[in-house]
Design a protein around this motif. Sequence first.
Motif, mmCIF file in Angstrom:
data_model
loop_
_atom_site.group_PDB
_atom_site.id
_atom_site.type_symbol
_atom_site.label_atom_id
_atom_site.label_comp_id
_atom_site.label_asym_id
_atom_site.label_seq_id
_atom_site.Cartn_x
_atom_site.Cartn_y
_atom_site.Cartn_z
ATOM 1 N N ALA A 193 0.856 -1.190 0.000
ATOM 2 C CA ALA A 193 0.000 0.000 0.000
ATOM 3 C C ALA A 193 0.887 1.233 0.000
ATOM 4 C CB ALA A 193 -0.923 0.008 1.209
ATOM 5 N N LEU A 207 -7.949 -0.411 4.820
ATOM 6 C CA LEU A 207 -6.617 -0.993 4.658
ATOM 7 C C LEU A 207 -6.382 -2.106 5.677
ATOM 8 C CD1 LEU A 207 -3.751 -1.040 3.442
ATOM 9 C CD2 LEU A 207 -3.150 0.789 5.059
ATOM 10 N N ASP A 210 -7.299 -5.308 4.279
ATOM 11 C CA ASP A 210 -6.298 -5.804 3.326
ATOM 12 C C ASP A 210 -5.128 -6.464 4.053
ATOM 13 O OD1 ASP A 210 -7.703 -4.764 1.107
ATOM 14 O OD2 ASP A 210 -6.778 -2.803 1.376
ATOM 15 N N VAL A 317 -2.116 -1.027 -3.419
ATOM 16 C CA VAL A 317 -3.269 -0.328 -2.861
ATOM 17 C C VAL A 317 -2.899 1.138 -2.675
ATOM 18 C CG1 VAL A 317 -4.839 -0.171 -0.887
ATOM 19 C CG2 VAL A 317 -4.027 -2.410 -1.667
ATOM 20 N N PHE A 328 -8.565 0.948 -1.288
ATOM 21 C CA PHE A 328 -8.413 0.433 0.064
ATOM 22 C C PHE A 328 -9.551 -0.529 0.393
ATOM 23 C CE2 PHE A 328 -6.177 4.537 0.268
ATOM 24 C CZ PHE A 328 -4.959 4.130 0.791
#
Length: 352
Positions: A193, A207, A210, A317, A328
């Motif tokens: 990310a 996030l 993720d 991301v 996200f």
Amino acid sequence: MNLPQRIDAFVKLGDFLSQFAQDNFIKKEHIPHNDLFFDGFKHQINLANEHNGWFTKENIVYALNGWSNSLTKNNIEKWLLKYHFNNESPKKVAIIMAGNIPLVGFHDFVSVLISGHDVMVKQSSNDKQLLPFLAKYLEFVEPGFKGKISFTEEKLENFDAVIATGSDNTARYFEYYFKGKPSIIRKNRNSVAVLTGNETEEELKELSNDIFRYYGLGCRNVSKIFIPKDYDFNQFFQAMYDWNPIINEAKYANNYDYNKAVYLMSEFDILENGFLMIKEDTNYGSPIATVFYEYYDSIEDLKNKLENDKEDLQCVVSKNVTSNEIPFGQTQNPQLWDYADNVDTIEFLLTI
């Protein structure tokens, strides 16, 4: 069996899976062969969890929800629209599957059968319960699949092409062993990310999904963040907090304790909040319960780095940073046309 029949079978499979797409399984009236398969699949879910502690009910349900959403008539037809199918000479395609997250090899399985080929599956020992049951359901809703699906634990023989997923080490073995066959060989990849410090609280909470979904075991899990020099980690840790119950899972907690001890004994500088550690590191692949971070000087320099390292990356991301970025919270919700390693599996299968 033509393409519309194959599509219809997978749509019915998606309907069947929709019954298991939430914590409270709901038996629906219109699902074909439900009396034969509903209770049996509940049992397979329990067996998968008993066999592999990483495959919690929550994670299995999440995977099944994703597949029930993907296997709709509209989605499948959109996915296949650009291809020209020729079913005159079906081949036998071997698939060697990983076992890091539930049904991780299912996309390859669907791709082979939807293309009109026969499939021979060599499953990971970590994920052996769910797929054979779903294959049997497919054979019931579309008898044309009978004889086209096989599973083996032996040495692969009598196949025309192969799709194999493994580590960088096993990939070298696969490349040598299958050098005479058309193949897709997948290696280690990781996801990252890119943060600017301007993310909203909601974006950072997305996030966290993720990072933590499937305990971070998937190649689509974010294992590293890139941050500007003056980044405030407080907002990052605050957004992670909703996942704090994960430390109550024994397998995750054991990895957290072990990796923390290794870092402390090695005198590495880490920041941690009781269930997640972050460590400055140039590598992409971080251990369980750890996210690596790396500072960047400029977005342009970082974009060049990510482009140069694209063979190591599965997902990036970010928000308004790169052209192929993923929003996200969406890394574990790929579409049917989001191919692993950016290799078009259907195109490959139509050329063997």
